[in-house]
Design an enzyme around this catalytic site. Structure first.
Site, short mmCIF file in Angstrom:
data_model
loop_
_atom_site.label_atom_id
_atom_site.label_comp_id
_atom_site.label_asym_id
_atom_site.label_seq_id
_atom_site.Cartn_x
_atom_site.Cartn_y
_atom_site.Cartn_z
NE ARG A 299 -1.57 1.61 3.58
CZ ARG A 299 -1.68 1.41 5.00
NH1 ARG A 299 -2.20 0.46 5.52
NH2 ARG A 299 -0.75 2.12 5.69
CG HIS A 303 -6.34 2.36 5.94
ND1 HIS A 303 -6.66 1.30 5.82
CD2 HIS A 303 -7.54 2.65 6.75
CE1 HIS A 303 -7.81 0.67 5.98
NE2 HIS A 303 -8.48 1.71 6.65
CE1 TYR A 312 1.13 2.60 8.94
CE2 TYR A 312 -0.20 4.03 10.20
CZ TYR A 312 -0.04 3.37 8.91
OH TYR A 312 -0.99 3.62 8.23
C1 LIG Z 1 -15.00 -5.53 11.27
C2 LIG Z 1 -14.10 -4.23 11.39
N1 LIG Z 1 -13.18 -3.84 12.09
C3 LIG Z 1 -12.63 -2.77 12.03
C4 LIG Z 1 -12.90 -1.99 10.91
C5 LIG Z 1 -11.96 -0.81 10.70
N2 LIG Z 1 -11.04 -0.94 9.42
C6 LIG Z 1 -11.36 -0.58 8.29
S1 LIG Z 1 -10.20 -1.10 7.23
C7 LIG Z 1 -9.16 -1.63 8.53
C8 LIG Z 1 -8.08 -2.42 8.18
C9 LIG Z 1 -8.04 -3.36 7.14
O1 LIG Z 1 -6.90 -3.98 6.69
P1 LIG Z 1 -6.68 -4.90 5.56
O2 LIG Z 1 -7.82 -6.05 5.50
O3 LIG Z 1 -5.36 -5.44 5.52
O4 LIG Z 1 -7.20 -4.21 4.23
P2 LIG Z 1 -6.49 -2.82 3.55
O5 LIG Z 1 -7.31 -1.77 4.16
O6 LIG Z 1 -5.20 -2.74 3.98
O7 LIG Z 1 -6.80 -3.20 2.20
C10 LIG Z 1 -9.87 -1.57 9.77
C11 LIG Z 1 -9.23 -2.10 11.13
C12 LIG Z 1 -13.60 -2.55 10.00
N3 LIG Z 1 -13.89 -1.95 8.72
N4 LIG Z 1 -14.32 -3.45 9.98
#
Ligand SMILES: Cc1ncc(C[n+]2csc(CCOP(=O)(O)OP(=O)(O)O)c2C)c(N)n1
Lengths: 405, 341
Positions: A299, A303, A312
């Site tokens: 990425r 985010h 971080y």
């Molecule tokens: C159940 C849930 N918990 C927390 C969140 C908040 N949240 C949104 S995106 C994210 C990180 C997701 O990381 P990843 O699955 O690696 O996908 P990326 O965004 O890096 O593509 C979090 C913690 C959420 N959307 N859903």
């Protein structure tokens, strides 16, 4: 740390060597790892068809020929979705969007997977699958509308074979499996008719792979041999948490434990993501069941636009990954092999500029929804209670207008 | 109502007052709880290096280490479920759920395990756990980032549910919740995190945790609010005062148990009550408060107890959320209707 009173009674162990310090205990631990596999991450092999330097690689399983139009098509797709991403980020900075989930660096993973789909294959995306949406013909303004706060995803998923963005991470993987089970029942899996056979792809992130839902989706998919490709973009980060916080082993190896194949592909290599996803989808359509594809990528952006990765993440890493840019490497390959020239690239730049203009104007001129529209679509059969609430809302607003005049 | 009182630590002579936001106050409260009791652990997604997406845990991992401020895998059921185990082992986990709409993957653990462990064990087990949830709308977010799930938890026996409306309460209530031997759902009004700064005196003697409070005295009607709506109710009372109407405002602070004594006293004097919250009105906290007022104050009431809240739709797209959220006008409209009876 102080001693704590365990809430329940004292340990009643009968192990003569409770601390596990004896030499035979150490040996056992070693043997476990020898017999049952590694306990730590090892640098796994990536399927790669195009190196970061733009050199063509060959792979015993996934190699294939790409004609010039296909390659130029991949390139155009990646350039345009990157433009979508930069425009949307800028629109957020100008207050036109509440938020934007950037895909910078993940173009190859998404375009490779998206272009591997047949018209009848169905996608279950997260909130970041802008490139896949592009391949499925979803108007990018419909994506912007979500982040602008105009609606929550108002395209027709059946018309586009592209589901609604899912924000609760991992939830859609179960939907994908269920949808695939429906396809099995509808007799569109394993019929041998390539125009008919269909599959499902579920996208999710490395962080989401920790969710119970995702693990349950694996179990259901394996148990029912569902025609599903689990496509994980391992972009190394889940907001601030590195992949090490989610897994001790390379993610693709998890599939094995659930009883279906997993493969890791260079997620910055559009040729490889295309070839691997295509093969996995074909397996699914033929009735051979699920596959896990881990697209190993990075990425490069934050985010989302509210995130601050400097808290971080190491700048060095970002710089290192810039050298593996998915668009750059294909450009090098295309130029070196005389598949594009300056004029072609200039045309594409002009097209991207025009596309950017359309996005900006389209976004800014998107009207706010009518306030009373919040009462729409809560139920198929509207309740009297809700109707009364809607009418009360209208009367309340009318009372202001009466007051003003 | 027997939350352990927090003893002031600093001598009164020292300057102990600081102007802080709710976010800062919660951070300070967590820090002090961790200093006072080394069994207190903080767990959740992004709570470490990032300091949480709202920075409520900012700097805690640096000072208390990765063993006490734990970045968890992205699994809410896992976060709460492992916190159950840690609590059984004598720790006091303080769990952060990133946003209101993401608590549901942990719902099963919360209502089936956290809430029932003491009961199930005939009182042998304790479940000293705090589940912090930033909640409520008004921040222009996408789906699942603006919800008010308090009634879902207040409806579950075995859980305690509290919510703060200002930095001072945030500071004290969080420490008291951590010190409580019961599991506490701690709801933080996220749109207030960075809204106002107030004086926080860390040597003050705080209120009881499970107690509501009159935050503005008045005589014509009683406004009952909590969390993000307290500010709205106060603004409504201010506006009403300019028009010669005197409204009493009560901040419930505790939703389970409900401390309605001050509400009953107030309604007996004013004869009218309006309850307001962001959550859907249907079967919400307002329904419970209205029913209890009707039972206790029937002969004092000049009008039925009215409720103002979010409509009974899913939380809408952010461009129209201001229409969904009860504002000063809607609260005053209800007061007018009450007074017209
Ligand atoms: C159940 C849930 N918990 C927390 C969140 C908040 N949240 C949104 S995106 C994210 C990180 C997701 O990381 P990843 O699955 O690696 O996908 P990326 O965004 O890096 O593509 C979090 C913690 C959420 N959307 N859903």
């Amino acid at each position: 740390m102080s001693q704590h009173d365990p809430v329940v009674g004292a340990d009643r162990t009968t192990d003569p060597d409770p601390a596990g310090e004896g030499p035979e205990r150490v040996a056992t631990t070693q043997a476990f790892e020898e017999v049952f596999g590694p306990a730590r991450d090892s640098e796994p092999e990536l399927v790669q068809l195009l190196t970061p330097e733009g050199e063509r690689q060959h792979h015993p399983l996934f190699d294939q020929d790409f004609d010039a139009d296909t390659l130029r098509g991949f390139y155009r797709d990646m350039v345009l979705v990157r433009r979508l991403d930069t425009e949307a980020t800028a629109l957020q900075r100008h207050g036109e969007l509440g938020l934007w989930a950037q895909l910078l660096g993940q173009e190859a993973a998404q375009i490779g997977a998206g272009r591997a789909l047949r018209a009848q294959d169905h996608v279950f995306p997260t909130y970041r699958e802008h490139g896949v949406a592009w391949c499925k013909g979803v108007d990018p303004l419909r994506l912007l509308a979500i982040f602008r706060g105009v609606d929550q995803g108002a395209w027709d998923p059946e018309a586009h074979h592209f589901g609604l963005y899912t924000i609760v991470i991992g939830a859609q993987t179960l939907h994908a499996v269920g949808y695939g089970m429906g396809m099995q029942r509808d007799g569109v899996v394993g019929t041998g008719d390539p125009d008919r056979d269909a599959a499902v792809i579920a996208h999710f992130g490395d962080g989401a792979s920790s969710q119970g839902d995702v693990n349950e989706a694996f179990i259901f998919a394996a148990s029912y041999n569902a025609p599903v490709v689990f496509f994980c973009q391992n972009n190394q980060w889940a907001i601030s948490e590195p992949i090490e916080r989610q897994s001790r082993i390379p993610l693709y190896q998890r599939a094995n434990g659930f009883g279906f194949p997993g493969v890791r592909v260079d997620g910055n290599d559009v040729l490889a993501t295309y070839a691997v996803t295509r093969a996995a989808l074909q397996r699914a359509r033929e009735g051979q069941g699920p596959t896990f594809v881990e697209a190993y990528t990075y990425r490069m952006g934050a985010h989302t636009t509210t995130d601050d990765p400097t808290r971080y993440r190491l700048n060095d890493d970002v710089e290192r990954w810039k050298l593996r840019d998915p668009i750059k490497r294909l450009e090098v390959y295309l130029r070196r092999n005389g598949l594009v020239d300056d004029a072609w690239l200039a045309d594409l730049t002009a097209e991207a500029d025009e596309f950017g203009r359309t996005l900006r104007e389209g976004c800014k001129s998107m009207p706010d929804p009518a306030p009373a529209s919040m009462f729409d679509h809560v139920y198929a059969e509207e309740t009297d209670e809700l109707r009364a609430e809607r009418e009360g809302f209208a009367a309340y607003h009318a009372s202001f207008e009466a007051g003003v005049s | 109502m027997s939350a352990p009182a927090i003893e002031p630590v600093a001598p009164a002579a020292e300057r102990t007052t600081e102007r802080v936001t709710l976010a800062k106050a919660l951070n300070a409260g967590l820090r002090r709880a961790m200093e006072d009791d080394d069994t207190v652990l903080v767990m959740g997604e992004d709570v470490g290096k990032l300091g949480g997406v709202f920075r409520i845990t900012d700097g805690l991992q640096k000072d208390f280490g990765e063993d006490r401020v734990i970045d968890s895998p992205l699994a809410e059921s896992g976060i709460v479920g492992t916190a159950v185990g840690l609590a059984l082992r004598g720790y006091r986990p303080v769990v952060e759920i990133q946003f209101d709409g993401f608590v549901y993957p942990a719902y099963d653990q919360i209502v089936c395990q956290v809430a029932k462990m003491r009961y199930r064990s005939g009182g042998n087990l304790r479940m000293p756990m705090v589940i912090r949830i930033p909640y409520g709308g008004g921040i222009g977010a996408v789906e699942h980032h603006s919800e008010s799930p308090e009634a879902q938890f207040a409806h579950t026996p075995g859980l305690k549910v509290v919510t703060c409306s200002n930095p001072v309460d945030g500071y004290w209530m969080l420490q008291q919740a951590i010190a409580s031997d019961d599991p506490v759902i701690f709801l933080e009004p996220k749109r207030q995190y960075h809204a106002d700064k107030v004086d926080l005196d860390v040597t003050a003697t705080p209120d009881q945790l499970f107690a509501s409070r009159v935050v503005r005295a008045g005589t014509d009607a009683t406004l009952v609010a909590y969390g993000p709506q307290v500010k709205v109710a106060m603004a409504a009372a201010e506006a009403a005062a300019n028009e010669g109407r005197s409204l009493e405002v009560i901040d419930l602070r505790t939703l389970s148990p409900l401390d309605l004594g001050p509400v009953f006293d107030s309604v007996r004097r004013t004869g009218r009550a309006v309850v307001t919250h962001e959550a859907h009105v249907n079967l919400g906290m307002g329904a419970e408060v209205a029913a209890r007022i009707s039972e206790e104050c029937f002969y004092s009431l000049e009008a039925p107890v009215l409720r103002v809240g979010g409509y009974d739709t899913p939380y809408p797209a952010s461009r129209i959320e201001e229409e969904f959220l009860p504002d000063l006008d809607r609260v005053l409209d209800a007061v007018d209707r009450s007074c017209a009876f």
